[in-house]
Every structure is written in C-alpha cells, then in structure tokens.
Design a protein around this motif. Structure first.
Motif, short mmCIF file in Angstrom:
data_model
loop_
_atom_site.label_atom_id
_atom_site.label_comp_id
_atom_site.label_asym_id
_atom_site.label_seq_id
_atom_site.Cartn_x
_atom_site.Cartn_y
_atom_site.Cartn_z
N LEU A 251 -2.14 10.77 3.29
CA LEU A 251 -2.86 11.94 3.33
C LEU A 251 -2.36 13.24 2.29
O LEU A 251 -2.34 13.69 1.66
CB LEU A 251 -2.09 12.71 4.93
CG LEU A 251 -2.46 12.60 5.94
CD1 LEU A 251 -1.94 13.45 6.93
CD2 LEU A 251 -4.35 13.04 6.15
N LYS A 252 -0.92 12.58 2.03
CA LYS A 252 -0.14 13.05 0.35
C LYS A 252 -1.35 13.02 -0.62
O LYS A 252 -1.72 13.85 -1.86
CB LYS A 252 1.49 12.75 0.57
CG LYS A 252 1.91 13.79 1.59
CD LYS A 252 3.85 13.11 0.71
CE LYS A 252 4.41 14.24 -0.49
NZ LYS A 252 4.37 15.56 -0.34
N TYR A 253 -1.59 12.28 -0.70
CA TYR A 253 -2.61 11.51 -1.41
C TYR A 253 -4.02 11.93 -1.72
O TYR A 253 -4.73 13.04 -2.82
CB TYR A 253 -2.79 9.88 -1.64
CG TYR A 253 -3.53 9.42 -3.06
CD1 TYR A 253 -3.56 8.99 -4.02
CD2 TYR A 253 -4.92 9.36 -2.44
CE1 TYR A 253 -4.00 8.65 -4.94
CE2 TYR A 253 -5.85 8.85 -2.89
CZ TYR A 253 -5.86 8.33 -4.34
OH TYR A 253 -6.85 8.46 -4.84
N ILE B 96 1.01 -1.00 -0.42
CA ILE B 96 0.10 -0.05 -0.04
C ILE B 96 1.06 1.36 -0.27
O ILE B 96 0.88 2.36 -1.10
CB ILE B 96 -1.15 -0.08 1.43
CG1 ILE B 96 -2.10 -1.43 0.80
CG2 ILE B 96 -1.94 1.43 0.88
CD1 ILE B 96 -3.04 -0.86 2.76
N ILE B 97 1.88 1.32 1.23
CA ILE B 97 2.82 2.51 1.28
C ILE B 97 3.90 2.58 0.08
O ILE B 97 3.58 4.13 -0.81
CB ILE B 97 3.72 2.09 2.35
CG1 ILE B 97 3.24 2.00 3.24
CG2 ILE B 97 4.70 2.93 2.04
CD1 ILE B 97 4.35 1.74 4.49
N LYS C 204 -3.19 15.21 -2.83
CA LYS C 204 -2.79 15.47 -4.31
C LYS C 204 -3.98 15.34 -4.78
O LYS C 204 -4.26 16.31 -5.75
CB LYS C 204 -1.90 14.38 -4.49
CG LYS C 204 -1.51 14.16 -6.28
CD LYS C 204 -0.42 13.12 -6.64
CE LYS C 204 -0.29 12.80 -7.83
NZ LYS C 204 -0.04 14.24 -8.23
N THR C 205 -4.94 14.47 -4.28
CA THR C 205 -5.90 14.61 -5.06
C THR C 205 -7.08 15.20 -5.12
O THR C 205 -8.85 15.56 -5.23
CB THR C 205 -7.03 12.98 -5.09
OG1 THR C 205 -7.33 13.29 -3.82
CG2 THR C 205 -6.18 11.59 -6.16
N GLY C 206 -7.12 16.12 -4.10
CA GLY C 206 -8.03 16.99 -3.10
C GLY C 206 -9.14 16.72 -2.62
O GLY C 206 -9.96 17.34 -2.34
N LYS D 122 4.91 6.44 -5.28
CA LYS D 122 4.97 6.06 -6.81
C LYS D 122 3.71 7.45 -7.00
O LYS D 122 4.23 8.33 -7.76
CB LYS D 122 4.87 4.53 -7.31
CG LYS D 122 5.47 4.40 -6.80
CD LYS D 122 5.36 3.03 -7.68
CE LYS D 122 6.85 2.00 -7.64
NZ LYS D 122 6.48 0.41 -7.72
N ILE D 123 2.55 7.42 -6.73
CA ILE D 123 1.19 8.34 -6.89
C ILE D 123 2.10 9.00 -6.67
O ILE D 123 1.67 10.53 -7.27
CB ILE D 123 -0.02 7.78 -6.53
CG1 ILE D 123 -0.76 6.80 -6.88
CG2 ILE D 123 -0.54 8.55 -7.54
CD1 ILE D 123 -1.70 6.19 -6.48
#
Length: 334
Positions: free
Chosen positions: A288-290, A167-168, A293-295, A173-174
């Motif tokens: 949290l970064k994801y 998962i990490i 990033k996706t809003g 990567k995303i």
C-alpha cells in the motif's frame, strides 16, 4: 490507456465476431482496478442486450501477456473443478486487436461481498460463511503438472515464506520503511509445516461476488493465483474484513467468524494463522505504501477522491495504522 474511438471501433469488430454482424456496443463504463483496466460493456444483439466484462492488461507487454495467460488458464481450470467463474467469450493474449492483451467475459450479476455485508446485516453470518466456504473449496483443489506452466511450483512452506520475505524487503527499500525487525522475527519463528495449496492471492470481499440468495460465490479476478500456504490467503481475507469492521461497527466480529467458518469447511485447524497474519500485514503495508508512493492508488480512484478526499485519507490512514500496529506488536501464538 483507455478505450478511445480507435479502440472502440476495434472492440465493435470483436463484438461482431462473437455475436454476429448485427451486434454493436451501446455503452462502455470504466470500472476500478489498480493493475489493469476494467470495463463494463453493454452490447445490443438480435436477442437483446448482453453485458460483458472487458479487461485490458497493463504493464510491460511481457508482463501483460503473462497476466492474461494466467487469468485465462485459471478461469478454465477452476471451471473444470466446479468453481463458479465467468464464461470467456474472447481472448487475445497477443494484443493484436486492441494493442494490449485483453480478456472478454460474460458479466456476472452478483453483489461484491463487502456490499452484501453492508446492506444486509441480518444475514452477515450466512454471507461470511459462504465467503469462507469458497476459499476453503479453492484450497482443496489439487494442483496438476500443467498448472506449473503458468505459476511457480512451491514445494514447502519455507520456500513460500522466504519468497514473501524477498517481496517485503524489495518494497520496503523502495518506500524507505525498515522491515528488518519484522522479517528477523518472522525468520526466527518460521513454521516448518503447512498445506501448500492454490492461493487466490487477493481474496478481499470486494473482489468476489455473491448471489442474492447468498449461497453462491463467483471468482471474478484470478490473475493473482499462485501456490503457497493456505493460511496466508486466510490471513489476508481476515485483515480485509477487519478493515470493514473498522468503518462499520455493526459488522464487528465478522473477521473472527470468517476464520471459524473457514476451519469448519476446510476441515483443519489453522495452527500457524497468527504467524501468517503478521506476514500478510507486513506485505500489505509495504504494498500500500508503494502504491501511494507511485500514485497508482490515487490515480485509480481520482474521481472518488475529488468527492470524498478527507473520508478517503481518513480511511487509508486508519488502515495503515492498523497494519503498522499489527507488525510492530509481534506476538505469535504458534
């Protein structure tokens, strides 16, 4: 998606099916939530006003059905073993009535644990203790064969940990954040022992309710339940309490108090907790970064952001700084 006029009509029909033809909705309030939509619904019946909790499951239809099925199953499952969960009043996993899978539960009038801590400093030890006690109680529930129809069976700590690595790695990567050093260190020191239990999966103080006498915890969101190593659940809750400490100095120490209370109620020392603190921090950081990033994190809090944009960004940056420091200064005490 939202409860527009068409869906309000359909929801009113559901209310009539549950409470009788005289029942009608008098108020709908949108609540928070990232992965789904949650509403507080007031219904007028012959016996007076009844408050309901409506959850509309989002994502692909397959994913939404899976989440709805899982939550409905575990509400009933945990009720069987004496844990405090909401009563289900209506369940439509196929989305025939509102176009999406939904779950309607009786509203629980409790206080989110984080709010209770903020408002009643004098009783913080009592609140933290009951918060820890209920997680330990969940972790002592023995899985049965039917559980594996809705969650993946995990047989060993290593199997669970490797799953978290995947998962990490995918999320890193995303969001373009290199987690290879952290994962390599975690692989090298992977514990070979640990208890496989039910995990709440999102045992943040704002996700569980406590009653006004601080002796009962209510589980209100169970779609994240899975099998895994209990220390990962504990580590996640620890970090969430540390976030609260960072913005309210009067609550300093509640995270460590939580660990002490948990070990008391669970009856075992958490030998690999430092390892799982790092694993949990790494996963939480990329999640949290994801979401940023996706809003999705901003969209769900857009009204709040308009009022407190600087406060929100200040808090978020502090959280991310804390997590980053945690995963870049790895020092396991195994």
């Amino acid at each position: 998606m939202y409860v527009d006029k068409t869906r309000q009509i359909a929801l009113n029909e559901i209310v009539k099916d549950v409470f009788g033809n005289d029942a009608r909705i008098i108020k709908i309030k949108r609540l928070g939530g990232i992965g789904n939509e949650n509403y507080k619904v007031d219904v007028l019946t012959k016996r007076g006003t009844i408050t309901l909790s409506l959850k509309i499951f989002l994502g692909s239809l397959h994913e939404a059905r899976r989440k709805a099925t899982k939550e409905e199953y575990f509400i009933r499952r945990l009720s069987e073993v004496g844990l405090n969960v909401p009563n289900i009043l209506y369940y439509d996993p196929e989305g025939r009535r509102l176009g999406r899978p939904i779950l309607i539960k009786r509203w629980i009038s409790g206080i989110p644990v984080n709010k209770a801590l903020e408002k009643d400093y004098d009783n913080k030890d009592v609140i933290v203790d009951v918060y820890a006690r209920e997680l330990a109680t969940l972790h002592r529930v023995v899985p049965k064969p039917s559980d594996f129809m809705v969650i993946k069976e995990i047989r060993t700590p290593a199997e669970y940990i490797v799953r978290q690595f995947k998962i990490i790695e995918i999320l890193s990567k995303i969001v373009k954040f290199d987690m290879s050093k952290v994962i390599n260190a975690l692989r090298k020191d992977m514990p070979c022992s640990g208890d496989i239990t039910f995990l709440h999966g999102d045992y943040a103080p704002e996700n569980v309710l406590v009653n006004t006498s601080y002796d009962t915890i209510y589980f209100i969101d169970l779609e994240s339940i899975e099998l895994g190593v209990n220390e990962d659940d504990v580590a996640y809750a620890f970090h969430m309490l540390r976030f609260i400490e960072s913005i309210n100095k009067r609550l300093k120490g509640v995270a460590e108090d939580f660990i002490e209370s948990y070990e008391k109620h669970y009856g075992k020392t958490l030998k690999n907790l430092e390892y799982f603190k790092v694993l949990s921090a790494a996963k939480l950081y990329v999640v949290l970064k994801y979401l940023m990033k996706t809003g999705r994190l901003i969209r769900e809090r857009k009204t709040w952001l308009l009022i407190y944009p600087f406060l929100y960004m200040f808090f978020f940056r502090r959280v991310m700084k804390y997590l980053k420091e945690y995963i870049t200064n790895i020092n396991f005490t195994m």
